[in-house]
Design an enzyme around this catalytic site. Sequence first.
Site, PDB file in Angstrom:
ATOM      1  N   GLU A 290      24.234  30.782  38.891  1.00  0.00           N
ATOM      2  CA  GLU A 290      23.097  30.451  38.034  1.00  0.00           C
ATOM      3  C   GLU A 290      22.612  31.679  37.282  1.00  0.00           C
ATOM      4  O   GLU A 290      22.348  31.627  36.078  1.00  0.00           O
ATOM      5  CB  GLU A 290      21.954  29.865  38.865  1.00  0.00           C
ATOM      6  CG  GLU A 290      20.726  29.524  38.058  1.00  0.00           C
ATOM      7  CD  GLU A 290      21.050  28.541  36.960  1.00  0.00           C
ATOM      8  OE1 GLU A 290      20.964  28.928  35.775  1.00  0.00           O
ATOM      9  OE2 GLU A 290      21.419  27.400  37.275  1.00  0.00           O
ATOM     10  N   ASP A 294      22.499  32.340  33.181  1.00  0.00           N
ATOM     11  CA  ASP A 294      21.296  32.706  32.440  1.00  0.00           C
ATOM     12  C   ASP A 294      21.514  33.955  31.589  1.00  0.00           C
ATOM     13  O   ASP A 294      21.077  34.025  30.436  1.00  0.00           O
ATOM     14  CB  ASP A 294      20.143  32.943  33.417  1.00  0.00           C
ATOM     15  CG  ASP A 294      19.678  31.671  34.098  1.00  0.00           C
ATOM     16  OD1 ASP A 294      20.189  30.595  33.755  1.00  0.00           O
ATOM     17  OD2 ASP A 294      18.800  31.751  34.975  1.00  0.00           O
ATOM     18  N   SER A 560      19.617  24.258  33.086  1.00  0.00           N
ATOM     19  CA  SER A 560      19.675  25.706  33.307  1.00  0.00           C
ATOM     20  C   SER A 560      20.436  26.422  32.201  1.00  0.00           C
ATOM     21  O   SER A 560      20.331  27.648  32.077  1.00  0.00           O
ATOM     22  CB  SER A 560      20.326  26.017  34.657  1.00  0.00           C
ATOM     23  OG  SER A 560      21.676  25.636  34.669  1.00  0.00           O
TER      24      SER A 560
END
Length: 642
Positions: A290, A294, A560
């Site tokens: 994750e 990002d 996300s």
Amino acid sequence: MLAKLHRKSLPLSLGLLLAGITTGAVAANATPAVDAGVAPASQNVQVTLVLKLRNQAALEDYIKQTVTPGSAHYQQFLTTSQFAEQYGASSADISRVQAYLQKQGLSSQVLPSHLAIRTSGTTAQLDALFSTSIHNYVSRETGRQFHKPAGTAQIPSAIADVVDVASGLSNERAYRSHHVSASAFTALNSQSPKLSASSSSSTGSNGNPTASGVPGEYTVGDVANFYNINPLYKRGVVGKGSTVAIVTLSNFYPSDATTYWSDIGLTTKPNRITQVHVDGGGAIDGGSGETSIDVEQSGGVAPFANIIVYDAPNAGNGYVDAFAQAVSDNIADSISTSWGLPEIFNFAALNVTGASNTDTSDAGDLRAFHSIFLEAAVQGQSLFAAAGDSGAYDTVRDLGVGTAPGDYSAPLTVDSPASDPFITAAGGTTTPYSYAFGTGPTEQITQESVWGWDYIQNYFNTYIGPNVVNLFSTGGGGGVSVYWHTPFYQAFTNGVRSSQPNQSLVFYDPSAGPTTQLILPSRFQGRNVPDISLNADPETGYIFVSTYDGGLNSGEGGTSFVAPQLNGITALLRQSSGHRIGLWNPQVYAIQNIFGYGRFSAFNSIRAGDNWFYYGEPRYNQGAGIGSLNVANLDLFLRSGF
């Protein structure tokens, strides 16, 4: 373009789906935990005391002025020291709290913003300080151990006029990253699925050399094509002079990002990633991918922006501390996060022993985040949070759903911190593409639509067989907060709704039968989410690189991806305008409400699709918010002062 990368196989197969496995995972706290008794007196616990704001009404009014053209304080953002002086706790009050803690044998660390004091102590010290008893618990589902007060923790009366929230007394809740892998539909009967990009002008590699044009293998170059970012690049707007921050709960390998940018052929500023490990930092674990996403997405959209990664442990006060640090440092012009939990998990009904099942007061971190977000807004820092990947039913990814013993019901719920009025909630869409599985016919998504996997569910029910797969309720998060009231910028927005009636969280206790744990407020005039949406469906998703996850991953999506993309877009807008953009929400709602949709609009209306309850509409909707972006047009509006 990607020859140097190792392609990891997709994580699910159709065989698993045919076995009836759902995409919703069950969290560690899905079933009531076993009380393991009073925590050892010497057990250490970290706590952050979030202090009450001074003059909060004046602060909120000043924030409005900073993003309202023609106002006295338009674009006059404050420094951290100015915020501390005008709106943080006074030096005298802070000294009083520190002295009180010192008497209890506790140390203290004050943030420069005067918004929070970090402390730590043994459970014996904290039990005495907060008039409670901290117990250890064991999850029946996973065996995970955690601690939390067995009763209501009380802020000591001597400092209750200064301290608002004590964050970290419980580390029960582990936040979830809003990242979803493609359903990986392998063909039935050994036939390959027919999958092709639509010929729509919103897809393909129209102009950006780093784009793939292939659904499931999209890059940041495809994002630029979809949302008209390329005109900014042609003007030399690549994020120079801007800094983006990522708030995350896992550490990562920075080389993942540089590998991703290099191998899609993207030229970036070298040596631009800085890591800040808050409270000791996050672990290299299942959330590391994750963090890689990002950084790759935000830094790929804005290839010459600086990047600061604030990572903290995924427990207790870690998330609050990471956000507080990023905002108090006030280096980043924009900040995004891709982690969250259902808003209702903060409510007293689910956290306080003996609380009524109608008690929706904040026993979590809602108020803590809110104060931090207000500080960010007045400092001109734009904030973005993923709205979730469980459609309109935010608890399903965490708790599952069903009516058998051990199951939970699925009320309409939204995600936090995305539901806070002073952060921009990033929702999800599906971009046009064609699909077919097995012997079924080819079908198409012909226009950008609200992302919800019921379109795949319906296809399988029709052509493969009913109840073969269960994809409920994977899709872009959206709905109505039942804690935060409708903010001023949504007051005149067509399509904004109140909460639905008859929504309850019920646990089907194997021993006691159905137990209503929470009755949600009905017809609550709440904050609507999301605000802005971009492509998030893994079926029309992306590649990313994560060493922890085996290298190159394709068929990836979730909101996300959207939050960091908006973060990177903000870096471009900051360079183009020459100043910080500030809180997006009042500005984008004003532009949409005044100018609507059309050829020169900053937004694309999302009129199709649904997130299992809310449907696309030619106006604001709880599936896609205002809609997706035309970044070049948004840039023109912002530079002109609209």
